[in-house]
Design a protein around this motif. Structure first.
Motif, PDB file in Angstrom:
ATOM      1  N   LEU A  95      16.517  26.824  35.145  1.00 39.81           N
ATOM      2  CA  LEU A  95      17.346  27.806  35.826  1.00 39.81           C
ATOM      3  C   LEU A  95      16.462  28.969  36.255  1.00 39.81           C
ATOM      4  CD1 LEU A  95      20.199  28.853  36.595  1.00 39.81           C
ATOM      5  CD2 LEU A  95      20.285  29.910  34.325  1.00 39.81           C
ATOM      6  N   GLY A  96      16.230  29.078  37.552  1.00 36.88           N
ATOM      7  CA  GLY A  96      15.364  30.135  38.052  1.00 36.88           C
ATOM      8  C   GLY A  96      16.022  30.889  39.185  1.00 36.88           C
ATOM      9  N   ALA A  97      15.497  32.072  39.452  1.00 41.00           N
ATOM     10  CA  ALA A  97      16.026  32.869  40.548  1.00 41.00           C
ATOM     11  C   ALA A  97      15.789  32.188  41.893  1.00 41.00           C
ATOM     12  CB  ALA A  97      15.387  34.256  40.536  1.00 41.00           C
ATOM     13  N   ASP A  98      14.628  31.557  42.038  1.00 37.97           N
ATOM     14  CA  ASP A  98      14.249  30.968  43.319  1.00 37.97           C
ATOM     15  C   ASP A  98      14.544  29.476  43.413  1.00 37.97           C
ATOM     16  OD1 ASP A  98      13.283  33.475  44.051  1.00 37.97           O
ATOM     17  OD2 ASP A  98      11.318  33.067  43.185  1.00 37.97           O
ATOM     18  N   TRP A  99      14.468  28.768  42.258  1.00 36.85           N
ATOM     19  CA  TRP A  99      14.678  27.317  42.269  1.00 36.85           C
ATOM     20  C   TRP A  99      15.526  26.893  41.075  1.00 36.85           C
ATOM     21  CZ3 TRP A  99      13.566  25.155  46.667  1.00 36.85           C
ATOM     22  CH2 TRP A  99      12.540  25.667  47.454  1.00 36.85           C
ATOM     23  N   LEU A 100      16.333  25.880  41.302  1.00 33.64           N
ATOM     24  CA  LEU A 100      17.119  25.239  40.253  1.00 33.64           C
ATOM     25  C   LEU A 100      16.708  23.771  40.227  1.00 33.64           C
ATOM     26  CD1 LEU A 100      19.504  25.249  38.211  1.00 33.64           C
ATOM     27  CD2 LEU A 100      20.998  24.701  40.149  1.00 33.64           C
ATOM     28  N   VAL A 101      16.227  23.308  39.071  1.00 33.51           N
ATOM     29  CA  VAL A 101      15.725  21.942  38.939  1.00 33.51           C
ATOM     30  C   VAL A 101      16.463  21.236  37.821  1.00 33.51           C
ATOM     31  CG1 VAL A 101      13.683  20.499  38.582  1.00 33.51           C
ATOM     32  CG2 VAL A 101      13.443  22.733  39.683  1.00 33.51           C
ATOM     33  N   VAL A 102      16.885  20.005  38.066  1.00 34.12           N
ATOM     34  CA  VAL A 102      17.515  19.171  37.044  1.00 34.12           C
ATOM     35  C   VAL A 102      16.746  17.858  36.984  1.00 34.12           C
ATOM     36  CG1 VAL A 102      19.641  18.075  36.231  1.00 34.12           C
ATOM     37  CG2 VAL A 102      19.768  20.193  37.562  1.00 34.12           C
ATOM     38  N   VAL A 103      16.316  17.463  35.769  1.00 28.21           N
ATOM     39  CA  VAL A 103      15.579  16.211  35.611  1.00 28.21           C
ATOM     40  C   VAL A 103      16.211  15.388  34.495  1.00 28.21           C
ATOM     41  CG1 VAL A 103      13.395  17.242  36.364  1.00 28.21           C
ATOM     42  CG2 VAL A 103      13.923  17.115  33.920  1.00 28.21           C
ATOM     43  N   LEU A 104      15.983  14.088  34.570  1.00 30.38           N
ATOM     44  CA  LEU A 104      16.302  13.160  33.493  1.00 30.38           C
ATOM     45  C   LEU A 104      14.998  12.518  33.069  1.00 30.38           C
ATOM     46  CD1 LEU A 104      18.411  11.504  31.804  1.00 30.38           C
ATOM     47  CD2 LEU A 104      18.392   9.838  33.682  1.00 30.38           C
ATOM     48  N   THR A 105      14.672  12.594  31.776  1.00 29.78           N
ATOM     49  CA  THR A 105      13.416  12.025  31.291  1.00 29.78           C
ATOM     50  C   THR A 105      13.681  10.967  30.226  1.00 29.78           C
ATOM     51  OG1 THR A 105      12.998  13.501  29.400  1.00 29.78           O
ATOM     52  CG2 THR A 105      12.352  14.294  31.589  1.00 29.78           C
ATOM     53  N   ASP A 106      12.687  10.074  30.061  1.00 34.75           N
ATOM     54  CA  ASP A 106      12.783   9.097  28.981  1.00 34.75           C
ATOM     55  C   ASP A 106      12.171   9.689  27.714  1.00 34.75           C
ATOM     56  OD1 ASP A 106       9.992   8.829  29.158  1.00 34.75           O
ATOM     57  OD2 ASP A 106      10.081   6.960  30.282  1.00 34.75           O
ATOM     58  N   ALA A 107      12.042   8.864  26.670  1.00 34.74           N
ATOM     59  CA  ALA A 107      11.592   9.352  25.369  1.00 34.74           C
ATOM     60  C   ALA A 107      10.153   9.845  25.382  1.00 34.74           C
ATOM     61  CB  ALA A 107      11.758   8.253  24.317  1.00 34.74           C
ATOM     62  N   ARG A 108       9.359   9.394  26.343  1.00 40.64           N
ATOM     63  CA  ARG A 108       7.972   9.855  26.442  1.00 40.64           C
ATOM     64  C   ARG A 108       7.845  11.151  27.227  1.00 40.64           C
ATOM     65  NH1 ARG A 108       5.903   4.438  29.182  1.00 40.64           N
ATOM     66  NH2 ARG A 108       7.619   5.164  30.493  1.00 40.64           N
ATOM     67  N   GLY A 109       8.938  11.585  27.835  1.00 40.21           N
ATOM     68  CA  GLY A 109       8.895  12.761  28.685  1.00 40.21           C
ATOM     69  C   GLY A 109       8.627  12.441  30.138  1.00 40.21           C
ATOM     70  N   ALA A 110       8.571  11.161  30.489  1.00 37.48           N
ATOM     71  CA  ALA A 110       8.369  10.762  31.889  1.00 37.48           C
ATOM     72  C   ALA A 110       9.669  10.967  32.672  1.00 37.48           C
ATOM     73  CB  ALA A 110       7.941   9.305  31.966  1.00 37.48           C
ATOM     74  N   VAL A 111       9.537  11.438  33.902  1.00 41.61           N
ATOM     75  CA  VAL A 111      10.713  11.740  34.720  1.00 41.61           C
ATOM     76  C   VAL A 111      11.311  10.452  35.275  1.00 41.61           C
ATOM     77  CG1 VAL A 111      11.534  12.916  36.802  1.00 41.61           C
ATOM     78  CG2 VAL A 111       9.860  14.033  35.305  1.00 41.61           C
ATOM     79  N   VAL A 112      12.593  10.252  35.001  1.00 44.52           N
ATOM     80  CA  VAL A 112      13.338   9.098  35.514  1.00 44.52           C
ATOM     81  C   VAL A 112      14.032   9.451  36.822  1.00 44.52           C
ATOM     82  CG1 VAL A 112      15.218   7.480  35.027  1.00 44.52           C
ATOM     83  CG2 VAL A 112      13.695   8.205  33.167  1.00 44.52           C
ATOM     84  N   ALA A 113      14.572  10.658  36.902  1.00 46.92           N
ATOM     85  CA  ALA A 113      15.257  11.116  38.109  1.00 46.92           C
ATOM     86  C   ALA A 113      15.165  12.643  38.167  1.00 46.92           C
ATOM     87  CB  ALA A 113      16.715  10.670  38.116  1.00 46.92           C
ATOM     88  N   ARG A 114      15.256  13.182  39.381  1.00 47.08           N
ATOM     89  CA  ARG A 114      15.066  14.629  39.541  1.00 47.08           C
ATOM     90  C   ARG A 114      15.786  15.110  40.792  1.00 47.08           C
ATOM     91  NH1 ARG A 114       9.310  16.603  38.962  1.00 47.08           N
ATOM     92  NH2 ARG A 114       8.961  14.402  39.280  1.00 47.08           N
ATOM     93  N   THR A 115      16.273  16.353  40.749  1.00 49.67           N
ATOM     94  CA  THR A 115      16.787  17.017  41.940  1.00 49.67           C
ATOM     95  C   THR A 115      16.364  18.478  41.880  1.00 49.67           C
ATOM     96  OG1 THR A 115      18.747  17.410  43.315  1.00 49.67           O
ATOM     97  CG2 THR A 115      19.023  17.661  40.952  1.00 49.67           C
ATOM     98  N   ARG A 116      16.135  19.068  43.052  1.00 47.16           N
ATOM     99  CA  ARG A 116      15.605  20.441  43.119  1.00 47.16           C
ATOM    100  C   ARG A 116      16.255  21.142  44.304  1.00 47.16           C
ATOM    101  NH1 ARG A 116      10.282  22.860  44.857  1.00 47.16           N
ATOM    102  NH2 ARG A 116       9.679  24.354  43.241  1.00 47.16           N
ATOM    103  N   VAL A 117      16.908  22.292  44.047  1.00 45.52           N
ATOM    104  CA  VAL A 117      17.583  23.042  45.098  1.00 45.52           C
ATOM    105  C   VAL A 117      17.243  24.520  44.931  1.00 45.52           C
ATOM    106  CG1 VAL A 117      19.472  21.396  45.319  1.00 45.52           C
ATOM    107  CG2 VAL A 117      19.679  23.288  43.693  1.00 45.52           C
ATOM    108  N   ARG A 118      17.615  25.327  45.924  1.00 41.98           N
ATOM    109  CA  ARG A 118      17.338  26.759  45.837  1.00 41.98           C
ATOM    110  C   ARG A 118      18.068  27.373  44.648  1.00 41.98           C
ATOM    111  NH1 ARG A 118      14.626  29.386  50.106  1.00 41.98           N
ATOM    112  NH2 ARG A 118      14.754  31.195  48.739  1.00 41.98           N
ATOM    113  N   GLY A 119      17.531  28.481  44.150  1.00 42.43           N
ATOM    114  CA  GLY A 119      17.903  29.003  42.851  1.00 42.43           C
ATOM    115  C   GLY A 119      19.183  29.804  42.768  1.00 42.43           C
ATOM    116  N   ALA A 120      19.315  30.484  41.613  1.00 43.21           N
ATOM    117  CA  ALA A 120      20.579  31.091  41.213  1.00 43.21           C
ATOM    118  C   ALA A 120      20.651  32.583  41.462  1.00 43.21           C
ATOM    119  CB  ALA A 120      20.808  30.816  39.726  1.00 43.21           C
ATOM    120  N   ARG A 121      19.686  33.149  42.163  1.00 40.11           N
ATOM    121  CA  ARG A 121      19.619  34.609  42.315  1.00 40.11           C
ATOM    122  C   ARG A 121      20.881  35.194  42.950  1.00 40.11           C
ATOM    123  NH1 ARG A 121      14.963  37.676  42.704  1.00 40.11           N
ATOM    124  NH2 ARG A 121      13.730  35.819  43.213  1.00 40.11           N
ATOM    125  N   LEU A 122      21.430  34.513  43.952  1.00 42.19           N
ATOM    126  CA  LEU A 122      22.521  35.090  44.739  1.00 42.19           C
ATOM    127  C   LEU A 122      23.898  34.565  44.366  1.00 42.19           C
ATOM    128  CD1 LEU A 122      20.809  34.994  48.258  1.00 42.19           C
ATOM    129  CD2 LEU A 122      20.854  36.880  46.604  1.00 42.19           C
TER     130      LEU A 122
END
Length: 430
Positions: A95-122
């Motif tokens: 959760l950032g002012a400029d970017w909002l990122v959501v990821v799904l990772t496996d048990a090793r921490g490897a990214v399975v899926a990801r989405t990235r949109v503009r942040g929560a400032r406004l």
């Protein structure tokens, strides 16, 4: 038994109590697989019986599996072990002012899926929480990972935290979120247990969980988004301080004496100024964020252009600091003289903080993480590494590895998921 980490209680599956031998075995398999039981005993110093017991428990939980490979040593072949990556998954939210990122990772921490949109400032917090919940639902459905395979959601946020309340106490970039019970509201919206921490600490845990700091005794991740922070991991355990709020290096005041930079303003200061009672006090000078953060670079770029400096960086028509910093960073990696000057000036201030932290904590590993390093990160690494080689107090005893995070722009989101995985699979106690 539940695990307590940073003032947060996280339920563990099946009431399993933490075991130091189990944690040590899981950490080694996670970072060094494929590996045999004999190698585990040699590396941990545990008896073969203790190793067999820990491995059997991890196999029964479905966390480990035997690979089918054999290591031949002249006698009985050794069965090799590895982590089952899909045995557990976790969601991470940055959760950032400029970017909002959501990821799904496996048990090793490897990214399975990801989405990235503009942040929560406004945007209002309730609306952002609803947006996050929608993105989590989409990622879980699109990846084919059901909710039963997800152990929880990790939330990485900027600012000073109230971990007992699950809220941001103070944030210069997300002032609307101050006091908002984000942990409980998000947990209710997504239907998952939520672990919350600051973005720098989350990014540091992500690097550790992925095995990129294996062999490091004391590690520091410097995280730069809209602001600056430091996450510290010592021996696999996060340093949290008295309230869970270590590392706000962005608020560090610098008194460097220097000629005016590219923006025409001399950093430093330190002049005597009138205090509230009329008595003279010393001006603390600008903070690290005011000198090194993306908005500071963007501001100096505009001042330089207004003063007649030429550059290939295409600044935004509306003065958007995110766009402007990205343009400067892109021009810098392409060799534009002004852009290189601006980025290296920012990196020099960051290096001031890196040297201070490295000497204070005697670290042997520094990682740069955060969206600010996504384009010109290599330039920052070069400057920080050079300064540490020259100024590390314990340089005669050890060096400092300086690198970019594996998922540099999304490091806090990946690390937030790692917070959940570590607490569920390999908990540490303060």
């Amino acid at each position: 038994m539940d695990g307590v980490e940073g003032g947060q209680t996280v339920p563990r599956r099946g009431g399993r109590a933490p075991s130091s031998s189990r944690t040590r075995v899981l950490d080694l398999v996670r970072t060094r697989a494929p590996i045999s039981r004999v190698e585990l005993a040699e590396l941990t110093g545990l008896t073969q019986a203790a190793i067999s017991h820990a491995v059997r428990a991890l196999l029964d939980e479905g966390l480990l599996r035997e690979t089918g490979d054999r290591e031949w040593t002249g006698g009985k072949p050794r069965v090799m072990l590895t982590l089952d990556p899909l045995a557990r998954c976790a969601v991470g939210v940055q959760l950032g002012a400029d970017w909002l990122v959501v990821v799904l990772t496996d048990a090793r921490g490897a990214v399975v899926a990801r989405t990235r949109v503009r942040g929560a400032r406004l945007h209002q917090p309730d609306a952002v929480v609803a947006t996050i919940a929608r993105h989590v639902d989409v990622l879980l459905r699109a990846s084919g990972v059901g909710r039963r395979g997800v152990v929880g959601l990790g939330l990485a946020v900027p600012g000073t935290l109230d971990l007992d309340a699950g809220a941001i106490a103070v944030s210069r970039s997300l002032d609307r979120w101050q006091g908002f019970p984000v942990r409980s509201r998000l947990g209710a919206a997504v239907g998952l247990p939520v672990v919350m921490d600051n973005d720098a600490t989350a990014a540091a845990v992500g690097e550790y969980w992925a095995g990129r700091t294996a062999g490091s005794v004391a590690h520091c991740t410097l995280y730069m988004g809209a602001g600056l922070g430091a996450g510290i991991v010592v021996g696999g355990t996060v340093y949290r301080g008295a309230s869970g709020n270590p590392g706000p290096i962005g608020r560090m005041h610098l008194h460097r004496s220097a000629a005016p930079g590219a923006g025409g303003v001399a950093p430093g200061g330190g002049a005597a100024v009138p205090g509230a009672d009329g008595a003279a006090t010393r001006d603390p000078g600008p903070t690290l964020e005011e000198l090194a953060a993306p908005h500071a670079v963007a501001r100096r770029a505009r001042r330089a252009v207004a003063a007649g400096r030429r550059t290939s960086a295409r600044l935004s028509p509306d003065g958007d600091p995110i766009v402007d910093f990205g343009a400067v960073a892109t021009a810098a990696v392409q060799g534009d003289a002004l852009a290189v000057e601006l980025v290296e000036e920012s990196a020099g201030y960051l290096a001031d903080a890196a040297v201070t932290v490295a000497n204070l904590l005697d670290v042997d590993s520094v990682v740069l993480a955060g969206p600010a390093f996504s384009t010109a990160g290599s330039l920052y690494v070069d400057v920080v590494a050079r300064r540490l080689r020259a100024e590390l107090h314990a340089g005669g005893q050890h060096g400092v590895r300086v690198a970019l995070a594996a998922h540099v722009a999304d490091a806090a989101a990946v690390g937030a998921a790692a917070l959940v995985l570590q607490q569920d699979l390999a908990p540490r106690r303060r």
